[in-house]
Design an enzyme around this catalytic site. Structure first.
Site, PDB file in Angstrom:
ATOM      1  N   ASP A   1       3.270   9.595  -0.841  1.00  0.00           N
ATOM      2  CA  ASP A   1       2.101   8.833  -0.387  1.00  0.00           C
ATOM      3  C   ASP A   1       1.832   7.724  -1.399  1.00  0.00           C
ATOM      4  O   ASP A   1       1.822   7.998  -2.611  1.00  0.00           O
ATOM      5  CB  ASP A   1       0.880   9.771  -0.324  1.00  0.00           C
ATOM      6  CG  ASP A   1      -0.062   9.419   0.812  1.00  0.00           C
ATOM      7  OD1 ASP A   1      -0.040   8.252   1.254  1.00  0.00           O
ATOM      8  OD2 ASP A   1      -0.826  10.302   1.248  1.00  0.00           O
TER       9      ASP A   1
ATOM     10  N   HIS B   1       0.810  -1.220   0.000  1.00  0.00           N
ATOM     11  CA  HIS B   1       0.000   0.000   0.000  1.00  0.00           C
ATOM     12  C   HIS B   1       0.844   1.271   0.000  1.00  0.00           C
ATOM     13  O   HIS B   1       0.318   2.351  -0.235  1.00  0.00           O
ATOM     14  CB  HIS B   1      -0.925   0.017   1.222  1.00  0.00           C
ATOM     15  CG  HIS B   1      -2.015  -1.010   1.147  1.00  0.00           C
ATOM     16  ND1 HIS B   1      -3.335  -0.696   0.952  1.00  0.00           N
ATOM     17  CD2 HIS B   1      -1.974  -2.364   1.224  1.00  0.00           C
ATOM     18  CE1 HIS B   1      -4.066  -1.804   0.912  1.00  0.00           C
ATOM     19  NE2 HIS B   1      -3.255  -2.834   1.081  1.00  0.00           N
TER      20      HIS B   1
HETATM   21  P1  ADQ Z   1      -3.011   6.117   5.001  1.00  0.00           P
HETATM   22  O1  ADQ Z   1      -1.619   6.604   5.122  1.00  0.00           O
HETATM   23  O2  ADQ Z   1      -3.734   5.918   6.252  1.00  0.00           O
HETATM   24  O3  ADQ Z   1      -3.091   4.786   4.124  1.00  0.00           O
HETATM   25  P2  ADQ Z   1      -4.992   7.544   3.234  1.00  0.00           P
HETATM   26  O4  ADQ Z   1      -4.961   6.871   1.918  1.00  0.00           O
HETATM   27  O5  ADQ Z   1      -5.121   9.026   3.125  1.00  0.00           O
HETATM   28  O6  ADQ Z   1      -3.707   7.274   4.089  1.00  0.00           O
HETATM   29  O7  ADQ Z   1      -6.197   6.984   4.051  1.00  0.00           O
HETATM   30  C1  ADQ Z   1      -6.640   7.593   5.239  1.00  0.00           C
HETATM   31  C2  ADQ Z   1      -8.022   7.068   5.513  1.00  0.00           C
HETATM   32  O8  ADQ Z   1      -8.397   7.416   6.817  1.00  0.00           O
HETATM   33  C3  ADQ Z   1      -9.053   7.659   4.575  1.00  0.00           C
HETATM   34  O9  ADQ Z   1      -9.841   6.621   4.073  1.00  0.00           O
HETATM   35  C4  ADQ Z   1      -9.850   8.561   5.466  1.00  0.00           C
HETATM   36  O10 ADQ Z   1     -11.217   8.692   5.161  1.00  0.00           O
HETATM   37  C5  ADQ Z   1      -9.719   7.871   6.786  1.00  0.00           C
HETATM   38  N1  ADQ Z   1     -10.038   8.816   7.837  1.00  0.00           N
HETATM   39  C6  ADQ Z   1      -9.866  10.109   7.825  1.00  0.00           C
HETATM   40  N2  ADQ Z   1     -10.362  10.655   8.932  1.00  0.00           N
HETATM   41  C7  ADQ Z   1     -10.835   9.683   9.658  1.00  0.00           C
HETATM   42  C8  ADQ Z   1     -11.466   9.610  10.912  1.00  0.00           C
HETATM   43  N3  ADQ Z   1     -11.680  10.639  11.636  1.00  0.00           N
HETATM   44  N4  ADQ Z   1     -11.812   8.404  11.348  1.00  0.00           N
HETATM   45  C9  ADQ Z   1     -11.573   7.303  10.617  1.00  0.00           C
HETATM   46  N5  ADQ Z   1     -11.006   7.334   9.423  1.00  0.00           N
HETATM   47  C10 ADQ Z   1     -10.633   8.512   8.953  1.00  0.00           C
HETATM   48  C11 ADQ Z   1      -2.139   3.922   3.470  1.00  0.00           C
HETATM   49  C12 ADQ Z   1      -1.162   4.594   2.505  1.00  0.00           C
HETATM   50  C13 ADQ Z   1      -1.918   5.395   1.475  1.00  0.00           C
HETATM   51  C14 ADQ Z   1      -2.901   4.503   0.736  1.00  0.00           C
HETATM   52  C15 ADQ Z   1      -3.754   3.715   1.725  1.00  0.00           C
HETATM   53  C16 ADQ Z   1      -4.579   2.660   1.006  1.00  0.00           C
HETATM   54  O11 ADQ Z   1      -0.275   5.447   3.223  1.00  0.00           O
HETATM   55  O12 ADQ Z   1      -1.038   5.998   0.549  1.00  0.00           O
HETATM   56  O13 ADQ Z   1      -3.755   5.304  -0.061  1.00  0.00           O
HETATM   57  O14 ADQ Z   1      -2.942   3.036   2.669  1.00  0.00           O
HETATM   58  O15 ADQ Z   1      -3.761   1.862   0.225  1.00  0.00           O
END
Ligand code: ADQ
Length: 512
Positions: A420, A209
């Site tokens: 990212d 990921h």
């Molecule tokens: P993350 O680094 O966690 O994931 P991201 O892809 O931005 O980064 O996902 C964050 C998730 O957290 C989003 O789905 C968002 O909706 C959720 N979120 C935000 N606020 C929240 C809250 N208050 N409560 C619960 N959830 C919340 C890692 C990698 C990324 C990659 C993903 C998926 O770092 O690059 O996109 O995996 O592969």
């Protein structure tokens, strides 16, 4: 005297190999053999990820409180698990709890007969050294290019290996012959090798990921050879972007040149006569889920409240997990410069920045939080007036309805990671903002590959580019906003997480 060699004859005639094989398979812990015509990997789906899609927390009465996770991955994988049947293996988030306790707690959860959750118990020391240590203080910073934040302690690597081996034991105990094994992410890179060492010839696929780093970075950590070799034990290794796949292939080619025989004629490696397939599978979100839920009455009421609070100002939104890779200080620097350069923005824009608590026991995360809060303070002190606070900062977790309402209300979303794998917030914003929001997106987010044309692309390290994009979003004509958003929505609608799972599994089953 001539010695005659009499060939040794056992008193027992062993069964011919094929019959023996069949006997062994019938009595194997893997259960009855489905027969050679049954498609390999065509049976159940067996998932392994660091965390299970449920968190267990002990209650004062000795029982367990369970809270389900609700990410896009869970909503995409669960229906497939239910349909094909399967097992999801992972840690429950409860350090130090015994295996029997966790098994009991998971058994009591409502689920289907066809799929079940299987806990891998971790001790407190393992949580500290495998998860907080090797995974999050070595692999995470290094794979994102933050090698200066790597803190490899000698026992981290050993613990990482041990926990990967524990996952392998746990999986081996529940496997059937035709199961397809799908391993997720950087916590479990060695799991394929551990399973092969236990004699398993199953079809095994893996998805990373996060970004895969260039070899010159990877080489800085202990175990880097084993990590690359570990991935070579899967049948399919999937990456988010072309760049990640190229970094991996380049590292594998340099470390294991014998795995790239020139006669094979394809760029992918071969190990022990097994062809490994590598591919690019940009992960996505449940588009219909986000866009549908964004019309719920609670969301609409919250959206109105957020708009009222903004009092006609351009609302910029930031939603990031607390992490030094997410470029939150850089976003704030960009806003600071925009306010300095274009006086008309003062009093006219407001940035609402949510930082979701994460990994706050790791020192680098505490430092990242302190830096963000200092910058917010400085910016608000510099530009704030009696009736205008430029940055509304929240360090908390929002409910899904709150998140969706903010996505809907925001005139622009600022997604500015320094690196990212993908970044799902950008895709969620596009799905939920049915209006004409503008996406300001870092070129270093994997998402830029799909949304690069519809978003305003920025280099977060260059404050100039972030500042210019903020201004452009503020003055952009409604028709252009709408056209960009429509284009972005079409892309995510047609490339949602369900398509991602389908394509990945199809590739995994087709190989060999
Ligand atoms: P993350 O680094 O966690 O994931 P991201 O892809 O931005 O980064 O996902 C964050 C998730 O957290 C989003 O789905 C968002 O909706 C959720 N979120 C935000 N606020 C929240 C809250 N208050 N409560 C619960 N959830 C919340 C890692 C990698 C990324 C990659 C993903 C998926 O770092 O690059 O996109 O995996 O592969």
């Amino acid at each position: 005297m001539v010695q005659v060699q009499v060939p040794f004859r056992s008193r027992y005639t062993p069964p011919p190999p094929t019959r023996w094989d069949a006997w062994e398979r019938r009595h194997s812990p893997l259960g009855p053999y489905p027969g050679p015509n049954r498609r390999k990997g065509g049976g159940r789906l067996v998932l392994a990820s660091n965390r299970l899609p449920v968190t267990l927390t002990p209650k004062p009465d000795g029982r367990w409180q369970s809270s389900p996770a609700s990410g896009g991955l869970v909503s995409a994988l669960w229906p497939i698990l239910s349909r094909r049947g399967g097992v999801w293996t992972g840690w429950t988030g409860a350090p130090g709890a015994g295996q029997a306790e966790l098994d009991g707690a998971l058994e009591s959860l409502p689920g289907g007969d066809r799929c079940r959750l299987q806990a891998v118990a971790l001790t407190e020391e393992e949580v500290e050294s495998y998860y907080g240590g090797f995974s999050n203080q070595v692999l995470w910073p290094l794979f994102h290019g933050f090698s200066h934040l790597c803190r490899p302690a000698p026992h981290f690597w050993e613990s990482y290996r041990r926990v990967n081996a524990r996952f392998a034991d746990s999986l081996t105990a529940c496997l059937r012959w035709d199961d397809l094994i799908w391993v997720q992410d950087y916590h479990l890179i060695l799991l394929g090798k551990e399973l092969r060492e236990r004699g398993l010839d199953h079809r095994m696929v893996y998805f990373l990921h996060i970004p895969f780093p260039p070899l010159e970075l990877l080489e800085r950590i202990p175990g880097h050879r084993e990590l690359v070799e570990g991935l070579l034990h899967f049948d399919l290794v999937g990456f988010q972007t072309i760049r990640d796949r190229e970094h991996f292939l380049d590292a594998a080619r340099q470390l294991f040149p014998e795995s790239f025989p020139p006669e094979s004629g394809i760029p992918d490696p071969v190990l022990d006569g097994r062809q490994i397939l590598t591919g690019i599978f940009p992960i996505s979100i449940d588009f219909q889920g986000y866009s549908g839920d964004a019309h719920g009455s609670v969301v609409l009421a919250l959206e109105q409240a957020i708009r009222n609070q903004a009092r006609g100002r351009t609302l910029l939104l930031g939603v990031d997990r607390l992490d030094y890779t997410k470029g939150i200080p850089e976003k704030l620097k960009g806003l600071d410069l925009a306010l300095e350069r274009w006086p008309e923005l003062r009093g006219s824009v407001v940035l609402k920045q949510l930082v979701v608590p994460s990994r706050d026991t790791v020192p680098a995360y505490r430092d990242a939080k302190a830096e963000i809060e200092e910058r917010v303070d400085a910016l608000n002190r510099r530009w704030g007036t009696a009736d205008w606070v430029p940055v509304e900062y929240r360090y908390e977790s929002w409910t899904r309805a709150e998140l969706l309402a903010h996505y809907r209300a925001a005139d622009a979303a600022l997604v500015t990671p320094l690196n990212d794998g993908m970044n799902l917030v950008a895709k969620e914003y596009v799905a939920a903002n049915a209006g004409s929001g503008v996406l300001i997106l870092s070129v270093f987010a994997g998402t830029a590959g799909e949304l690069g044309e519809s978003a305003l692309l920025v280099n977060p390290s260059e404050s100039d580019s972030v500042a210019a994009a903020i201004r452009q979003a503020h003055v952009m004509a409604p028709e252009e906003r709408r056209a960009r958003m429509d284009q972005a929505r079409n892309q995510i609608r047609s490339h949602d997480v369900h398509r991602w799972v389908k394509h990945f599994l199809e590739a995994g089953i087709r190989i060999r």
